[in-house]
Design a protein around this motif. Sequence first.
Motif, PDB file in Angstrom:
ATOM      1  N   CYS A   7     -42.679   3.203  10.703  1.00 51.37           N
ATOM      2  CA  CYS A   7     -43.159   3.355  12.079  1.00 51.37           C
ATOM      3  C   CYS A   7     -43.500   4.812  12.373  1.00 51.37           C
ATOM      4  CB  CYS A   7     -42.121   2.836  13.062  1.00 51.37           C
ATOM      5  SG  CYS A   7     -41.998   1.037  13.161  1.00 51.37           S
ATOM      6  N   HIS A   8     -42.612   5.711  11.966  1.00 47.89           N
ATOM      7  CA  HIS A   8     -42.887   7.136  12.147  1.00 47.89           C
ATOM      8  C   HIS A   8     -44.058   7.579  11.268  1.00 47.89           C
ATOM      9  CE1 HIS A   8     -39.425   8.679  14.645  1.00 47.89           C
ATOM     10  NE2 HIS A   8     -39.123   7.392  14.484  1.00 47.89           N
ATOM     11  N   GLY A   9     -44.250   6.891  10.131  1.00 47.59           N
ATOM     12  CA  GLY A   9     -45.424   7.157   9.315  1.00 47.59           C
ATOM     13  C   GLY A   9     -46.705   6.796  10.048  1.00 47.59           C
ATOM     14  N   PHE A  10     -46.697   5.681  10.774  1.00 49.21           N
ATOM     15  CA  PHE A  10     -47.863   5.312  11.576  1.00 49.21           C
ATOM     16  C   PHE A  10     -48.099   6.336  12.693  1.00 49.21           C
ATOM     17  CE2 PHE A  10     -47.504   1.043   9.702  1.00 49.21           C
ATOM     18  CZ  PHE A  10     -48.847   0.769   9.500  1.00 49.21           C
ATOM     19  N   TRP A  11     -47.020   6.879  13.250  1.00 51.83           N
ATOM     20  CA  TRP A  11     -47.175   7.930  14.264  1.00 51.83           C
ATOM     21  C   TRP A  11     -47.861   9.155  13.645  1.00 51.83           C
ATOM     22  CZ3 TRP A  11     -46.183  12.966  15.342  1.00 51.83           C
ATOM     23  CH2 TRP A  11     -46.254  13.360  16.679  1.00 51.83           C
ATOM     24  N   SER A  12     -47.418   9.555  12.462  1.00 50.39           N
ATOM     25  CA  SER A  12     -48.037  10.691  11.783  1.00 50.39           C
ATOM     26  C   SER A  12     -49.504  10.405  11.475  1.00 50.39           C
ATOM     27  CB  SER A  12     -47.289  11.007  10.480  1.00 50.39           C
ATOM     28  OG  SER A  12     -45.946  11.365  10.740  1.00 50.39           O
TER      29      SER A  12
ATOM     30  N   GLY B 287     -50.701  21.337   6.881  1.00 43.45           N
ATOM     31  CA  GLY B 287     -51.377  20.195   6.286  1.00 43.45           C
ATOM     32  C   GLY B 287     -50.590  19.609   5.129  1.00 43.45           C
ATOM     33  N   ALA B 288     -50.101  20.468   4.231  1.00 38.56           N
ATOM     34  CA  ALA B 288     -49.308  19.990   3.097  1.00 38.56           C
ATOM     35  C   ALA B 288     -47.998  19.380   3.570  1.00 38.56           C
ATOM     36  CB  ALA B 288     -49.038  21.142   2.134  1.00 38.56           C
ATOM     37  N   PHE B 289     -47.387  20.011   4.547  1.00 38.44           N
ATOM     38  CA  PHE B 289     -46.141  19.502   5.116  1.00 38.44           C
ATOM     39  C   PHE B 289     -46.364  18.113   5.722  1.00 38.44           C
ATOM     40  CE2 PHE B 289     -43.556  18.978   8.953  1.00 38.44           C
ATOM     41  CZ  PHE B 289     -42.267  19.114   8.446  1.00 38.44           C
ATOM     42  N   SER B 290     -47.412  17.957   6.539  1.00 37.94           N
ATOM     43  CA  SER B 290     -47.672  16.691   7.223  1.00 37.94           C
ATOM     44  C   SER B 290     -48.029  15.587   6.246  1.00 37.94           C
ATOM     45  CB  SER B 290     -48.807  16.868   8.236  1.00 37.94           C
ATOM     46  OG  SER B 290     -48.463  17.797   9.226  1.00 37.94           O
ATOM     47  N   ALA B 291     -48.864  15.910   5.239  1.00 36.52           N
ATOM     48  CA  ALA B 291     -49.264  14.894   4.270  1.00 36.52           C
ATOM     49  C   ALA B 291     -48.061  14.392   3.475  1.00 36.52           C
ATOM     50  CB  ALA B 291     -50.320  15.467   3.324  1.00 36.52           C
ATOM     51  N   ALA B 292     -47.201  15.317   3.043  1.00 36.63           N
ATOM     52  CA  ALA B 292     -46.007  14.923   2.301  1.00 36.63           C
ATOM     53  C   ALA B 292     -45.067  14.095   3.175  1.00 36.63           C
ATOM     54  CB  ALA B 292     -45.287  16.164   1.773  1.00 36.63           C
ATOM     55  N   MET B 293     -44.934  14.483   4.431  1.00 36.80           N
ATOM     56  CA  MET B 293     -44.067  13.750   5.354  1.00 36.80           C
ATOM     57  C   MET B 293     -44.585  12.340   5.591  1.00 36.80           C
ATOM     58  SD  MET B 293     -42.930  14.744   9.249  1.00 36.80           S
ATOM     59  CE  MET B 293     -41.520  15.746   8.757  1.00 36.80           C
ATOM     60  N   ALA B 294     -45.898  12.200   5.823  1.00 41.55           N
ATOM     61  CA  ALA B 294     -46.468  10.878   6.071  1.00 41.55           C
ATOM     62  C   ALA B 294     -46.288   9.974   4.848  1.00 41.55           C
ATOM     63  CB  ALA B 294     -47.950  11.003   6.434  1.00 41.55           C
ATOM     64  N   LEU B 295     -46.553  10.517   3.658  1.00 39.23           N
ATOM     65  CA  LEU B 295     -46.394   9.728   2.433  1.00 39.23           C
ATOM     66  C   LEU B 295     -44.955   9.231   2.280  1.00 39.23           C
ATOM     67  CD1 LEU B 295     -47.330   8.716  -0.359  1.00 39.23           C
ATOM     68  CD2 LEU B 295     -46.762  10.992  -1.255  1.00 39.23           C
TER      69      LEU B 295
ATOM     70  N   MET C 276     -47.905   0.517  18.362  1.00 40.18           N
ATOM     71  CA  MET C 276     -47.484   1.389  19.447  1.00 40.18           C
ATOM     72  C   MET C 276     -47.257   2.816  18.932  1.00 40.18           C
ATOM     73  SD  MET C 276     -47.498  -0.030  22.386  1.00 40.18           S
ATOM     74  CE  MET C 276     -47.374  -1.564  23.305  1.00 40.18           C
ATOM     75  N   PHE C 277     -46.635   2.943  17.775  1.00 45.70           N
ATOM     76  CA  PHE C 277     -46.440   4.267  17.180  1.00 45.70           C
ATOM     77  C   PHE C 277     -47.789   4.904  16.856  1.00 45.70           C
ATOM     78  CE2 PHE C 277     -42.056   3.023  16.703  1.00 45.70           C
ATOM     79  CZ  PHE C 277     -41.347   4.213  16.575  1.00 45.70           C
ATOM     80  N   LEU C 278     -48.719   4.122  16.306  1.00 44.57           N
ATOM     81  CA  LEU C 278     -50.046   4.636  15.977  1.00 44.57           C
ATOM     82  C   LEU C 278     -50.763   5.137  17.229  1.00 44.57           C
ATOM     83  CD1 LEU C 278     -52.194   4.845  13.621  1.00 44.57           C
ATOM     84  CD2 LEU C 278     -53.100   2.684  14.499  1.00 44.57           C
ATOM     85  N   ALA C 279     -50.714   4.345  18.316  1.00 51.18           N
ATOM     86  CA  ALA C 279     -51.377   4.741  19.563  1.00 51.18           C
ATOM     87  C   ALA C 279     -50.748   6.000  20.142  1.00 51.18           C
ATOM     88  CB  ALA C 279     -51.299   3.590  20.570  1.00 51.18           C
ATOM     89  N   ASN C 280     -49.429   6.091  20.114  1.00 50.36           N
ATOM     90  CA  ASN C 280     -48.744   7.265  20.650  1.00 50.36           C
ATOM     91  C   ASN C 280     -49.108   8.513  19.853  1.00 50.36           C
ATOM     92  OD1 ASN C 280     -46.170   9.162  20.815  1.00 50.36           O
ATOM     93  ND2 ASN C 280     -46.096   7.825  22.598  1.00 50.36           N
ATOM     94  N   GLY C 281     -49.071   8.407  18.524  1.00 51.97           N
ATOM     95  CA  GLY C 281     -49.451   9.543  17.700  1.00 51.97           C
ATOM     96  C   GLY C 281     -50.899   9.942  17.904  1.00 51.97           C
ATOM     97  N   PHE C 282     -51.771   8.954  18.089  1.00 51.44           N
ATOM     98  CA  PHE C 282     -53.196   9.235  18.319  1.00 51.44           C
ATOM     99  C   PHE C 282     -53.400   9.999  19.628  1.00 51.44           C
ATOM    100  CE2 PHE C 282     -57.561   8.133  19.529  1.00 51.44           C
ATOM    101  CZ  PHE C 282     -58.239   8.423  18.354  1.00 51.44           C
ATOM    102  N   LEU C 283     -52.663   9.622  20.663  1.00 50.58           N
ATOM    103  CA  LEU C 283     -52.768  10.338  21.942  1.00 50.58           C
ATOM    104  C   LEU C 283     -52.316  11.787  21.803  1.00 50.58           C
ATOM    105  CD1 LEU C 283     -51.453   7.607  24.418  1.00 50.58           C
ATOM    106  CD2 LEU C 283     -53.728   8.650  24.470  1.00 50.58           C
TER     107      LEU C 283
ATOM    108  N   LEU D  45     -37.656  16.214   5.096  1.00 52.28           N
ATOM    109  CA  LEU D  45     -37.439  15.940   6.519  1.00 52.28           C
ATOM    110  C   LEU D  45     -37.969  14.571   6.940  1.00 52.28           C
ATOM    111  CD1 LEU D  45     -38.348  19.380   8.178  1.00 52.28           C
ATOM    112  CD2 LEU D  45     -36.078  18.498   7.627  1.00 52.28           C
ATOM    113  N   ALA D  46     -38.877  13.996   6.146  1.00 58.27           N
ATOM    114  CA  ALA D  46     -39.595  12.790   6.549  1.00 58.27           C
ATOM    115  C   ALA D  46     -38.680  11.676   7.047  1.00 58.27           C
ATOM    116  CB  ALA D  46     -40.436  12.281   5.376  1.00 58.27           C
ATOM    117  N   ASN D  47     -37.583  11.422   6.331  1.00 60.33           N
ATOM    118  CA  ASN D  47     -36.749  10.271   6.663  1.00 60.33           C
ATOM    119  C   ASN D  47     -35.465  10.629   7.404  1.00 60.33           C
ATOM    120  OD1 ASN D  47     -38.375   8.175   5.458  1.00 60.33           O
ATOM    121  ND2 ASN D  47     -37.843   9.079   3.489  1.00 60.33           N
TER     122      ASN D  47
END
Length: 399
Positions: free
Chosen positions: A142-147, A260-268, A22-29, A320-322
Amino acid sequence: MSLSSTTAAPVLTRNRLAVSMMFLANGFLVGSWAPKIPEFATRLSLDESDLGLMILAFGIGSLCAMVLVGVAIARAGSRQVVRLMAVLAAPSLLLVTLAPAIWSAAVALFILGGMVGGMDVAMNANAVEVEKHERRAIMSSCHGFWSLGGVFGAALGGVIIAEYGTLMHALAVTAFAIMAVALAWPRLLADPPQAHTQPLAGSHAPGVGRSLFSAGATVWLTGVICLFAMTPEGAILDWGALYLRQELGASPALSGLAFGAFSAAMALMRFLGDIVRDRFGAVRTFRVSSVLAIIGLIAAGLAPSPEWAIVGFALTGLGLANMVPIAFSAAGNLPGLPQGLAISVVTFMGYSGILVAPSIIGFIAEHTGFALIYLALPVLIVVALAFSRLTRHADMTPG
Protein backbone atom coordinates in the motif's frame (compact mmCIF):
# COMPACT_ATOMS: atom_id res chain seq x y z
CA MET A 1 -10.10 -32.59 0.85
CA SER A 2 -12.36 -30.01 -0.83
CA LEU A 3 -11.26 -27.84 -3.72
CA SER A 4 -11.96 -24.69 -1.70
CA SER A 5 -9.55 -25.74 1.01
CA THR A 6 -6.69 -26.29 -1.43
CA THR A 7 -7.17 -23.19 -3.58
CA ALA A 8 -5.02 -20.27 -2.49
CA ALA A 9 -6.76 -16.99 -1.86
CA PRO A 10 -6.22 -14.38 -4.61
CA VAL A 11 -3.37 -11.98 -3.93
CA LEU A 12 -5.20 -8.86 -5.17
CA THR A 13 -8.68 -8.96 -3.66
CA ARG A 14 -11.30 -6.26 -4.20
CA ASN A 15 -10.70 -4.84 -0.70
CA ARG A 16 -6.94 -4.74 -1.21
CA LEU A 17 -7.34 -3.11 -4.63
CA ALA A 18 -9.65 -0.48 -3.18
CA VAL A 19 -7.38 0.62 -0.34
CA SER A 20 -4.36 0.51 -2.69
CA MET A 21 -6.17 2.91 -5.02
CA MET A 22 -6.70 5.25 -2.08
CA PHE A 23 -2.97 5.20 -1.35
CA LEU A 24 -2.23 5.81 -5.05
CA ALA A 25 -4.63 8.79 -5.17
CA ASN A 26 -3.21 10.28 -1.96
CA GLY A 27 0.37 9.96 -3.18
CA PHE A 28 -0.61 11.44 -6.55
CA LEU A 29 -2.12 14.50 -4.85
CA VAL A 30 0.99 15.06 -2.74
CA GLY A 31 3.33 14.48 -5.67
CA SER A 32 1.31 16.84 -7.87
CA TRP A 33 1.84 19.70 -5.41
CA ALA A 34 5.64 19.64 -5.83
CA PRO A 35 5.81 20.85 -9.48
CA LYS A 36 3.34 23.64 -8.70
CA ILE A 37 5.59 25.24 -6.09
CA PRO A 38 7.70 27.44 -8.45
CA GLU A 39 4.63 28.90 -10.18
CA PHE A 40 2.86 29.26 -6.84
CA ALA A 41 5.76 31.29 -5.43
CA THR A 42 6.04 33.46 -8.55
CA ARG A 43 2.31 34.14 -8.79
CA LEU A 44 2.10 35.32 -5.18
CA SER A 45 5.55 37.02 -5.16
CA LEU A 46 6.84 34.85 -2.32
CA ASP A 47 10.47 34.82 -1.24
CA GLU A 48 12.09 31.76 0.36
CA SER A 49 10.98 32.57 3.89
CA ASP A 50 7.40 33.32 2.77
CA LEU A 51 7.29 30.05 0.86
CA GLY A 52 8.62 28.23 3.91
CA LEU A 53 5.73 29.60 5.97
CA MET A 54 3.26 28.53 3.29
CA ILE A 55 4.62 24.99 3.28
CA LEU A 56 4.45 25.05 7.08
CA ALA A 57 0.71 25.76 6.76
CA PHE A 58 0.42 22.52 4.75
CA GLY A 59 2.26 20.62 7.49
CA ILE A 60 0.21 22.12 10.32
CA GLY A 61 -3.01 21.24 8.49
CA SER A 62 -1.83 17.65 8.10
CA LEU A 63 -0.86 17.21 11.74
CA CYS A 64 -4.10 18.79 13.03
CA ALA A 65 -6.25 16.53 10.87
CA MET A 66 -4.32 13.41 11.85
CA VAL A 67 -5.36 13.82 15.48
CA LEU A 68 -9.03 14.55 14.73
CA VAL A 69 -9.45 11.77 12.19
CA GLY A 70 -8.31 9.17 14.70
CA VAL A 71 -11.28 10.05 16.91
CA ALA A 72 -13.65 9.95 13.92
CA ILE A 73 -12.43 6.48 12.92
CA ALA A 74 -13.04 5.17 16.43
CA ARG A 75 -16.62 6.44 16.24
CA ALA A 76 -17.56 5.71 12.61
CA GLY A 77 -15.09 3.14 11.27
CA SER A 78 -12.31 3.66 8.75
CA ARG A 79 -14.36 3.11 5.58
CA GLN A 80 -16.72 5.99 6.23
CA VAL A 81 -13.90 8.33 7.18
CA VAL A 82 -11.60 7.46 4.28
CA ARG A 83 -14.48 8.00 1.86
CA LEU A 84 -15.23 11.42 3.31
CA MET A 85 -11.60 12.53 3.43
CA ALA A 86 -10.95 11.30 -0.12
CA VAL A 87 -13.92 13.25 -1.50
CA LEU A 88 -12.72 16.39 0.28
CA ALA A 89 -9.08 15.87 -0.73
CA ALA A 90 -9.74 15.37 -4.46
CA PRO A 91 -10.44 19.04 -5.32
CA SER A 92 -8.17 20.57 -2.68
CA LEU A 93 -5.25 21.19 -5.06
CA LEU A 94 -7.67 23.14 -7.25
CA LEU A 95 -8.33 25.46 -4.29
CA VAL A 96 -4.61 26.21 -4.03
CA THR A 97 -4.43 26.94 -7.76
CA LEU A 98 -7.37 29.36 -7.67
CA ALA A 99 -6.33 31.18 -4.46
CA PRO A 100 -5.91 34.86 -5.46
CA ALA A 101 -3.92 36.19 -2.50
CA ILE A 102 -1.42 35.15 0.15
CA TRP A 103 -3.90 34.64 2.97
CA SER A 104 -6.37 32.66 0.88
CA ALA A 105 -3.49 30.58 -0.46
CA ALA A 106 -2.33 29.85 3.09
CA VAL A 107 -5.84 28.72 4.02
CA ALA A 108 -6.02 26.59 0.86
CA LEU A 109 -2.70 24.95 1.69
CA PHE A 110 -3.87 24.30 5.24
CA ILE A 111 -6.97 22.60 3.81
CA LEU A 112 -4.92 20.60 1.30
CA GLY A 113 -2.60 19.42 4.07
CA GLY A 114 -5.52 18.61 6.35
CA MET A 115 -7.46 16.61 3.78
CA VAL A 116 -4.41 14.69 2.56
CA GLY A 117 -3.17 14.06 6.12
CA GLY A 118 -6.58 12.98 7.38
CA MET A 119 -7.02 10.67 4.41
CA ASP A 120 -3.58 9.23 5.19
CA VAL A 121 -4.64 8.13 8.68
CA ALA A 122 -7.97 6.72 7.49
CA MET A 123 -6.52 4.71 4.60
CA ASN A 124 -3.83 3.24 6.86
CA ALA A 125 -6.54 2.22 9.34
CA ASN A 126 -8.51 0.58 6.52
CA ALA A 127 -5.38 -1.22 5.33
CA VAL A 128 -4.97 -2.68 8.83
CA GLU A 129 -8.57 -3.92 8.64
CA VAL A 130 -7.85 -5.59 5.29
CA GLU A 131 -4.76 -7.23 6.79
CA LYS A 132 -6.87 -8.63 9.62
CA HIS A 133 -9.59 -9.77 7.24
CA GLU A 134 -7.23 -11.49 4.79
CA ARG A 135 -4.68 -12.71 7.37
CA ARG A 136 -1.78 -11.46 5.28
CA ALA A 137 0.45 -8.40 5.18
CA ILE A 138 -0.51 -5.70 2.65
CA MET A 139 0.72 -2.51 4.33
CA SER A 140 4.10 -2.29 2.60
CA SER A 141 2.62 -2.62 -0.89
CA CYS A 142 0.00 0.00 0.00
CA HIS A 143 2.81 2.39 0.87
CA GLY A 144 4.45 1.31 -2.38
CA PHE A 145 1.37 2.49 -4.26
CA TRP A 146 1.62 5.80 -2.37
CA SER A 147 5.24 6.16 -3.51
CA LEU A 148 4.21 5.26 -7.07
CA GLY A 149 1.48 7.89 -7.01
CA GLY A 150 3.95 10.48 -5.73
CA VAL A 151 6.42 9.72 -8.52
CA PHE A 152 3.72 9.90 -11.22
CA GLY A 153 2.26 13.07 -9.75
CA ALA A 154 5.60 14.83 -9.67
CA ALA A 155 6.75 13.58 -13.09
CA LEU A 156 3.51 14.22 -14.99
CA GLY A 157 2.81 17.50 -13.21
CA GLY A 158 5.77 19.31 -14.70
CA VAL A 159 4.88 18.15 -18.22
CA ILE A 160 1.20 19.11 -17.95
CA ILE A 161 1.98 22.52 -16.42
CA ALA A 162 4.50 23.29 -19.16
CA GLU A 163 2.11 22.30 -21.94
CA TYR A 164 -1.31 23.33 -20.64
CA GLY A 165 -0.83 25.60 -17.61
CA THR A 166 -1.51 25.29 -13.92
CA LEU A 167 -5.32 25.39 -14.09
CA MET A 168 -5.52 22.49 -16.54
CA HIS A 169 -3.02 20.63 -14.37
CA ALA A 170 -5.15 21.11 -11.26
CA LEU A 171 -8.29 20.02 -13.14
CA ALA A 172 -6.50 16.90 -14.45
CA VAL A 173 -5.25 16.01 -10.95
CA THR A 174 -8.75 16.46 -9.54
CA ALA A 175 -10.25 14.29 -12.28
CA PHE A 176 -7.73 11.50 -11.67
CA ALA A 177 -8.31 11.62 -7.92
CA ILE A 178 -12.09 11.45 -8.41
CA MET A 179 -11.74 8.46 -10.76
CA ALA A 180 -9.50 6.63 -8.29
CA VAL A 181 -11.91 7.30 -5.44
CA ALA A 182 -14.89 6.19 -7.57
CA LEU A 183 -13.11 2.93 -8.41
CA ALA A 184 -12.30 2.28 -4.76
CA TRP A 185 -15.60 3.49 -3.24
CA PRO A 186 -17.78 0.32 -3.50
CA ARG A 187 -14.88 -2.05 -2.82
CA LEU A 188 -13.54 -0.63 0.45
CA LEU A 189 -13.76 -3.06 3.35
CA ALA A 190 -16.47 -2.12 5.84
CA ASP A 191 -15.39 -2.05 9.47
CA PRO A 192 -17.46 -1.34 12.57
CA PRO A 193 -16.83 1.62 14.89
CA GLN A 194 -14.19 0.81 17.48
CA ALA A 195 -15.00 3.25 20.27
CA HIS A 196 -17.01 0.58 22.05
CA THR A 197 -14.01 -1.76 22.06
CA GLN A 198 -12.15 0.36 24.58
CA PRO A 199 -12.05 -1.33 27.97
CA LEU A 200 -14.00 1.42 29.71
CA ALA A 201 -16.18 -0.68 31.94
CA GLY A 202 -14.39 -1.36 35.16
CA SER A 203 -11.38 0.61 34.01
CA HIS A 204 -10.81 1.71 37.57
CA ALA A 205 -9.71 -1.82 38.42
CA PRO A 206 -5.93 -2.07 38.95
CA GLY A 207 -5.44 -4.76 36.31
CA VAL A 208 -7.34 -2.87 33.62
CA GLY A 209 -5.61 0.36 34.58
CA ARG A 210 -2.22 -1.26 34.11
CA SER A 211 -3.38 -2.68 30.77
CA LEU A 212 -4.49 0.76 29.55
CA PHE A 213 -1.22 2.31 30.70
CA SER A 214 0.74 -0.42 28.94
CA ALA A 215 -1.24 0.03 25.70
CA GLY A 216 -0.77 3.80 25.85
CA ALA A 217 2.96 3.48 26.45
CA THR A 218 3.27 0.97 23.61
CA VAL A 219 1.53 3.20 21.08
CA TRP A 220 3.77 6.15 21.98
CA LEU A 221 6.88 4.01 21.70
CA THR A 222 5.64 2.77 18.33
CA GLY A 223 5.25 6.44 17.40
CA VAL A 224 8.88 6.98 18.40
CA ILE A 225 9.84 4.20 15.99
CA CYS A 226 7.99 6.01 13.19
CA LEU A 227 9.48 9.36 14.13
CA PHE A 228 13.03 8.02 14.11
CA ALA A 229 12.46 6.06 10.89
CA MET A 230 10.93 8.99 8.98
CA THR A 231 13.42 11.65 10.11
CA PRO A 232 16.19 10.26 7.84
CA GLU A 233 13.66 10.18 4.99
CA GLY A 234 13.01 13.89 5.47
CA ALA A 235 16.75 14.57 5.72
CA ILE A 236 17.39 12.90 2.35
CA LEU A 237 14.33 14.47 0.71
CA ASP A 238 15.21 18.04 1.69
CA TRP A 239 18.99 17.99 1.97
CA GLY A 240 20.35 15.05 -0.03
CA ALA A 241 20.77 16.96 -3.28
CA LEU A 242 22.38 19.92 -1.51
CA TYR A 243 24.82 17.57 0.26
CA LEU A 244 25.91 16.04 -3.04
CA ARG A 245 26.22 19.45 -4.69
CA GLN A 246 27.96 21.47 -1.97
CA GLU A 247 30.09 18.91 -0.14
CA LEU A 248 30.79 16.28 -2.80
CA GLY A 249 30.95 18.48 -5.91
CA ALA A 250 28.16 16.78 -7.86
CA SER A 251 26.62 18.31 -10.97
CA PRO A 252 22.98 19.49 -10.78
CA ALA A 253 21.85 16.42 -12.76
CA LEU A 254 23.78 14.00 -10.56
CA SER A 255 22.67 15.67 -7.31
CA GLY A 256 19.07 15.09 -8.29
CA LEU A 257 19.70 11.35 -8.08
CA ALA A 258 20.10 11.56 -4.29
CA PHE A 259 16.39 11.38 -3.56
CA GLY A 260 15.66 9.61 -6.86
CA ALA A 261 17.79 6.59 -5.94
CA PHE A 262 16.39 6.61 -2.42
CA SER A 263 12.76 6.76 -3.64
CA ALA A 264 13.21 4.11 -6.33
CA ALA A 265 14.82 1.68 -3.89
CA MET A 266 12.12 2.37 -1.30
CA ALA A 267 9.27 1.82 -3.78
CA LEU A 268 10.81 -1.45 -5.02
CA MET A 269 11.28 -2.84 -1.53
CA ARG A 270 7.80 -1.79 -0.43
CA PHE A 271 6.25 -3.92 -3.17
CA LEU A 272 8.34 -6.85 -1.94
CA GLY A 273 7.94 -6.08 1.75
CA ASP A 274 4.65 -7.89 2.39
CA ILE A 275 6.04 -11.16 1.03
CA VAL A 276 9.16 -10.76 3.15
CA ARG A 277 7.19 -9.95 6.30
CA ASP A 278 4.82 -12.89 5.85
CA ARG A 279 7.81 -15.17 5.30
CA PHE A 280 10.16 -14.02 8.06
CA GLY A 281 7.91 -12.19 10.53
CA ALA A 282 7.59 -8.51 11.37
CA VAL A 283 10.29 -8.34 14.04
CA ARG A 284 13.00 -10.01 11.96
CA THR A 285 12.07 -7.97 8.87
CA PHE A 286 12.17 -4.77 10.90
CA ARG A 287 15.57 -5.60 12.39
CA VAL A 288 17.20 -6.49 9.07
CA SER A 289 15.66 -3.35 7.54
CA SER A 290 17.09 -1.25 10.36
CA VAL A 291 20.59 -2.64 9.82
CA LEU A 292 20.36 -1.89 6.08
CA ALA A 293 19.29 1.69 6.83
CA ILE A 294 22.16 2.16 9.28
CA ILE A 295 24.70 0.86 6.76
CA GLY A 296 23.25 3.08 4.04
CA LEU A 297 23.35 6.26 6.11
CA ILE A 298 26.91 5.61 7.26
CA ALA A 299 27.96 4.92 3.67
CA ALA A 300 26.36 8.20 2.55
CA GLY A 301 28.04 10.16 5.34
CA LEU A 302 31.48 8.67 4.64
CA ALA A 303 31.13 8.77 0.84
CA PRO A 304 34.25 10.00 -0.98
CA SER A 305 32.25 10.80 -4.13
CA PRO A 306 28.65 11.59 -5.17
CA GLU A 307 28.28 8.12 -6.72
CA TRP A 308 29.06 6.40 -3.42
CA ALA A 309 26.63 8.69 -1.59
CA ILE A 310 23.89 7.79 -4.08
CA VAL A 311 24.56 4.10 -3.42
CA GLY A 312 24.34 4.84 0.32
CA PHE A 313 21.00 6.63 -0.12
CA ALA A 314 19.68 3.69 -2.17
CA LEU A 315 20.65 1.28 0.61
CA THR A 316 18.93 3.58 3.10
CA GLY A 317 15.78 3.47 0.98
CA LEU A 318 15.86 -0.33 0.95
CA GLY A 319 16.15 -0.30 4.73
CA LEU A 320 13.60 2.36 5.61
CA ALA A 321 11.02 1.08 3.11
CA ASN A 322 9.32 -1.42 5.42
CA MET A 323 10.03 0.06 8.84
CA VAL A 324 7.14 2.54 8.79
CA PRO A 325 4.54 0.17 7.23
CA ILE A 326 5.40 -2.44 9.87
CA ALA A 327 5.04 0.17 12.62
CA PHE A 328 1.64 1.23 11.25
CA SER A 329 0.44 -2.38 11.16
CA ALA A 330 1.69 -2.90 14.71
CA ALA A 331 -0.14 0.23 15.92
CA GLY A 332 -3.37 -0.89 14.28
CA ASN A 333 -3.22 -4.24 16.06
CA LEU A 334 -2.34 -3.06 19.57
CA PRO A 335 -4.68 -4.69 22.10
CA GLY A 336 -6.77 -2.36 24.25
CA LEU A 337 -6.82 0.66 21.92
CA PRO A 338 -9.06 1.55 18.95
CA GLN A 339 -6.88 1.29 15.87
CA GLY A 340 -7.93 4.70 14.53
CA LEU A 341 -6.62 6.44 17.65
CA ALA A 342 -3.44 4.36 17.71
CA ILE A 343 -2.68 4.98 14.03
CA SER A 344 -3.38 8.70 14.36
CA VAL A 345 -0.82 8.97 17.18
CA VAL A 346 1.79 7.00 15.25
CA THR A 347 1.11 8.93 12.02
CA PHE A 348 1.29 12.28 13.81
CA MET A 349 4.64 11.44 15.36
CA GLY A 350 6.04 9.89 12.20
CA TYR A 351 5.15 12.75 9.89
CA SER A 352 6.61 15.18 12.37
CA GLY A 353 9.92 13.61 11.38
CA ILE A 354 9.38 14.68 7.76
CA LEU A 355 7.66 18.03 8.36
CA VAL A 356 9.58 19.42 11.33
CA ALA A 357 12.92 17.62 11.68
CA PRO A 358 14.42 18.78 8.33
CA SER A 359 14.32 22.42 9.40
CA ILE A 360 16.19 21.53 12.59
CA ILE A 361 18.66 19.48 10.57
CA GLY A 362 19.25 22.43 8.24
CA PHE A 363 20.05 24.70 11.17
CA ILE A 364 22.52 22.21 12.63
CA ALA A 365 24.11 21.52 9.22
CA GLU A 366 25.02 25.20 8.86
CA HIS A 367 27.54 24.61 11.63
CA THR A 368 28.53 20.95 11.10
CA GLY A 369 27.99 20.10 7.42
CA PHE A 370 25.66 17.41 6.09
CA ALA A 371 28.17 14.55 6.18
CA LEU A 372 28.17 14.63 9.97
CA ILE A 373 24.37 14.77 9.97
CA TYR A 374 24.11 11.58 7.94
CA LEU A 375 26.64 9.92 10.23
CA ALA A 376 24.57 10.92 13.28
CA LEU A 377 21.15 9.83 11.95
CA PRO A 378 21.91 6.08 12.43
CA VAL A 379 21.69 6.73 16.18
CA LEU A 380 17.95 7.27 15.70
CA ILE A 381 17.65 3.97 13.84
CA VAL A 382 19.53 2.21 16.65
CA VAL A 383 16.94 3.54 19.13
CA ALA A 384 14.12 2.29 16.89
CA LEU A 385 15.93 -1.05 16.66
CA ALA A 386 16.00 -1.24 20.46
CA PHE A 387 12.18 -1.14 20.48
CA SER A 388 11.83 -3.57 17.57
CA ARG A 389 10.11 -6.19 19.73
CA LEU A 390 7.01 -3.98 19.72
CA THR A 391 6.54 -4.67 16.01
CA ARG A 392 5.47 -8.25 16.81
CA HIS A 393 1.90 -6.93 16.87
CA ALA A 394 2.15 -6.52 13.08
CA ASP A 395 2.38 -10.28 12.48
CA MET A 396 -0.60 -11.84 10.75
CA THR A 397 -1.91 -15.25 11.84
CA PRO A 398 -2.12 -17.47 8.73
CA GLY A 399 -5.71 -17.91 7.61
